[in-house]
Write a protein that holds these residues in place. Structure first.
Motif, PDB file in Angstrom:
ATOM      1  N   ALA A   1      -5.097   9.808  -6.675  1.00  0.00           N
ATOM      2  CA  ALA A   1      -4.032   9.165  -7.435  1.00  0.00           C
ATOM      3  C   ALA A   1      -2.790   9.833  -6.966  1.00  0.00           C
ATOM      4  O   ALA A   1      -1.701   9.064  -7.260  1.00  0.00           O
ATOM      5  CB  ALA A   1      -4.317   9.146  -8.721  1.00  0.00           C
TER       6      ALA A   1
ATOM      7  N   ASN B   1      -0.009   7.631 -13.368  1.00  0.00           N
ATOM      8  CA  ASN B   1      -1.397   7.930 -12.898  1.00  0.00           C
ATOM      9  C   ASN B   1      -1.405   9.349 -12.071  1.00  0.00           C
ATOM     10  O   ASN B   1      -2.307  10.128 -12.264  1.00  0.00           O
ATOM     11  CB  ASN B   1      -2.038   6.882 -12.196  1.00  0.00           C
ATOM     12  CG  ASN B   1      -2.529   5.920 -13.110  1.00  0.00           C
ATOM     13  OD1 ASN B   1      -2.400   6.070 -14.352  1.00  0.00           O
ATOM     14  ND2 ASN B   1      -3.042   4.859 -12.698  1.00  0.00           N
TER      15      ASN B   1
ATOM     16  N   GLU C   1      -6.741   3.092 -14.797  1.00  0.00           N
ATOM     17  CA  GLU C   1      -7.705   4.045 -14.235  1.00  0.00           C
ATOM     18  C   GLU C   1      -6.799   5.206 -13.557  1.00  0.00           C
ATOM     19  O   GLU C   1      -6.254   5.128 -12.775  1.00  0.00           O
ATOM     20  CB  GLU C   1      -8.581   3.083 -13.068  1.00  0.00           C
ATOM     21  CG  GLU C   1      -9.637   4.120 -12.332  1.00  0.00           C
ATOM     22  CD  GLU C   1     -10.172   3.472 -11.278  1.00  0.00           C
ATOM     23  OE1 GLU C   1     -10.972   4.039 -10.396  1.00  0.00           O
ATOM     24  OE2 GLU C   1     -10.105   2.223 -11.189  1.00  0.00           O
ATOM     25  N   VAL C   2      -7.333   6.399 -14.133  1.00  0.00           N
ATOM     26  CA  VAL C   2      -6.378   7.490 -13.742  1.00  0.00           C
ATOM     27  C   VAL C   2      -7.339   8.555 -12.954  1.00  0.00           C
ATOM     28  O   VAL C   2      -8.530   8.877 -13.460  1.00  0.00           O
ATOM     29  CB  VAL C   2      -5.992   8.317 -15.022  1.00  0.00           C
ATOM     30  CG1 VAL C   2      -5.057   9.410 -14.778  1.00  0.00           C
ATOM     31  CG2 VAL C   2      -4.875   7.363 -15.979  1.00  0.00           C
TER      32      VAL C   2
ATOM     33  N   ILE D   1      -3.207  -0.445  -9.013  1.00  0.00           N
ATOM     34  CA  ILE D   1      -3.431  -0.561 -10.616  1.00  0.00           C
ATOM     35  C   ILE D   1      -4.707  -1.464 -10.711  1.00  0.00           C
ATOM     36  O   ILE D   1      -4.277  -2.738 -10.349  1.00  0.00           O
ATOM     37  CB  ILE D   1      -2.401  -0.732 -11.397  1.00  0.00           C
ATOM     38  CG1 ILE D   1      -1.264   0.244 -11.120  1.00  0.00           C
ATOM     39  CG2 ILE D   1      -2.792  -0.848 -12.860  1.00  0.00           C
ATOM     40  CD1 ILE D   1      -1.790   1.629 -11.366  1.00  0.00           C
TER      41      ILE D   1
ATOM     42  N   GLN E   1       1.774   3.457 -11.402  1.00  0.00           N
ATOM     43  CA  GLN E   1       1.125   4.343 -10.363  1.00  0.00           C
ATOM     44  C   GLN E   1       1.837   5.866 -10.393  1.00  0.00           C
ATOM     45  O   GLN E   1       0.763   6.816 -10.091  1.00  0.00           O
ATOM     46  CB  GLN E   1       1.552   3.709  -8.976  1.00  0.00           C
ATOM     47  CG  GLN E   1       0.866   2.689  -8.793  1.00  0.00           C
ATOM     48  CD  GLN E   1       1.102   1.932  -7.252  1.00  0.00           C
ATOM     49  OE1 GLN E   1       2.316   1.442  -7.187  1.00  0.00           O
ATOM     50  NE2 GLN E   1       0.084   2.017  -6.314  1.00  0.00           N
TER      51      GLN E   1
END
Length: 477
Positions: free
Chosen positions: A380, A432, A461-462, A412, A429
């Motif tokens: 990430a 994250n 979602e990280v 994402i 983004q």
């Protein structure tokens, strides 16, 4: 501890990546023997005897909060980048960019490296990979001496070195007008992988005449050479005849417009550039046009009126390795696990991207020497995204150098291809990336972010700390 009792590491190349790598290793207690051919030998582009000479732009890219280049600097700062600190100490006014007084910057790097008791600099030419012991880091850049380049070619086997970048512009998929464009392969063969931008006759002729008249970047003397037919600049095609592109990259055959059922006069095709499908490149549009002309002209292509360019086209001399097929994830050779590469030769573009590989290679080497599992930057993060871009084996066939951009960062979930607030998407983004780096480096998340973390960002979602791949080859004697 004396120099003779410390573990020795050899580095070839005193540019940004080599100098950063040497300083990082020295700070970890290693004794570094740094080889730089200047001032006895100069490449066609270098003039100063100092280390870390900057030969083109004096910009290290944007430092605007929320930009991809700023995020890369933010992460490198957490890893204590020496070059970044020296650049900031020698910065000059340049709006949102981090630009430096190139002479003072280079002089400072030279002084700091050469005064470090754990580094000895040799002004000697290295002609072969076998000339020096291991561990060895090669950071010789795009103007690597021919003798050393030949040695690398022998080491890897085959024609692995690319002597020219021929880069086509890359576009954010969300900025493409799919009410005008459509996805299809020629003759409907295979899966509809390409995005097609249609031209009628009048649009085509206006377009090629504009290419003919556009301002071009003149090649430097050492860059003048014949082009390969497969990577010819679009303007060179136009010089051969205004119809030439219609029989090359703008060929309309087999791509009937689904809205009319008819073939268009010409087509510009966009090809997916990353696994996530967030970035597409303009097929066959490598160019020497100036950046301003590219943006102006390519936004006249139907469907690209509001195109957001993640990277613009260029052609210049740049020796680099096909990293995805020849190097391990830690940037060591697949044929010699104690031979590492750093800098532009690995396929990164940009001064600071090059610097960051020096930071990472030093970290990887330290972990490897001490028998620890290598802790790679999380996917990430900006660092992880650059590493993914140059080591992902699926990119090997069409490998081209890249700099950091939002198209490299993971998309994402649920936002790809949808008309969403671009700034909000980019902010997510960045958040994250910072949360992933905080976990990776065990930093306090709230303090590390330096911004408020919205529930939306936390809920996305990280990336978490990556699974580390153990690489514990025995240390060479």
């Amino acid at each position: 501890m004396t120099a003779s009792s410390k573990k020795e590491i050899y580095v070839v190349g005193g540019g940004l990546a080599g100098s950063e790598c040497a300083l990082q290793l020295a700070s970890r207690g290693y004794f570094v023997r740094l080889y730089e051919m200047k001032p006895k030998h100069f490449s066609e582009a270098h003039k100063s005897p100092n280390l870390a000479e900057i030969v083109c732009s004096n910009s290290f890219g944007s430092q605007s909060e929320g930009s991809a280049p700023h995020q890369l600097k933010w992460e490198a700062e957490k890893l204590n980048s020496f070059i970044l600190k020296i650049a900031k100490d020698n910065s000059v006014p340049a709006g949102q960019a981090l630009s430096v007084d190139r002479e003072r910057f280079s002089a400072d790097v030279d002084r700091i490296v050469k005064s470090n008791p754990n580094i000895k600099v040799y002004d000697e030419m290295v002609n072969s990979l076998d000339q020096l012991p291991r561990p060895l880091v090669v950071a010789t850049g795009p103007l690597t001496a021919p003798s050393l380049a030949a040695s690398m070619q022998e080491h890897f086997g085959g024609n692995f070195l690319y002597f020219f970048d021929a880069i086509a512009p890359i576009i954010d998929v969300d900025s493409i007008n799919m009410d005008i464009c459509w996805k299809a392969d020629r003759y409907d063969k295979g899966t509809p992988d390409y995005i097609n931008c249609p031209f009628n006759k009048e649009q085509y002729w206006n377009f090629v005449r504009e290419i003919e008249a556009a301002k071009k970047v003149e090649p430097k003397e050492f860059e003048k050479t014949s082009y390969f037919e497969g990577c010819m600049p679009i303007e060179t095609m136009v010089e051969r005849g205004l119809q030439t592109p219609r029989f090359g990259p703008m060929k309309p055959v087999g791509l009937a417009n689904p809205r009319t059922g008819r073939d268009e006069y010409a087509i510009v095709q966009l090809r997916q550039d990353n696994k996530e499908g967030t970035a597409f490149n303009m097929v066959g549009f490598q160019t020497r046009m100036t950046y301003g002309e590219q943006v102006r002209l390519f936004r006249t292509i139907p469907g690209l009126e509001n195109a957001e360019f993640l990277k613009l086209g260029s052609i210049h001399r740049n020796l680099f390795i096909n990293t995805p097929s020849l190097l391990n994830k830690d940037l060591s050779s697949r044929r010699d696990p104690w031979l590492f590469f750093a800098g532009q030769i690995t396929g990164v573009e940009g001064y600071f991207e090059s610097t960051c590989t020096g930071v990472l290679v030093a970290k990887f080497l330290d972990e490897k020497i001490n028998g620890r599992e290598i802790s790679y930057p999380p996917r990430a993060s900006a660092l992880g995204s650059i590493m993914e871009a140059i080591t992902d084996e699926t990119r090997a066939k069409h490998f081209q150098p890249t700099n950091i951009n939002f198209g490299l960062l993971p998309p994402i979930e649920g936002m790809v291809g949808k008309k969403t607030d671009k700034k909000a998407k980019k902010d997510l983004q960045i958040k994250n990336a910072r949360m992933a780096v905080a976990q990776w480096l065990n930093l306090p998340i709230d303090e590390t972010l330096g911004m408020s973390v919205s529930n939306t960002a936390v809920g996305m979602e990280v990336a978490t700390k990556p699974e580390n791949v153990a690489q514990k080859e025995s240390l060479p004697s």
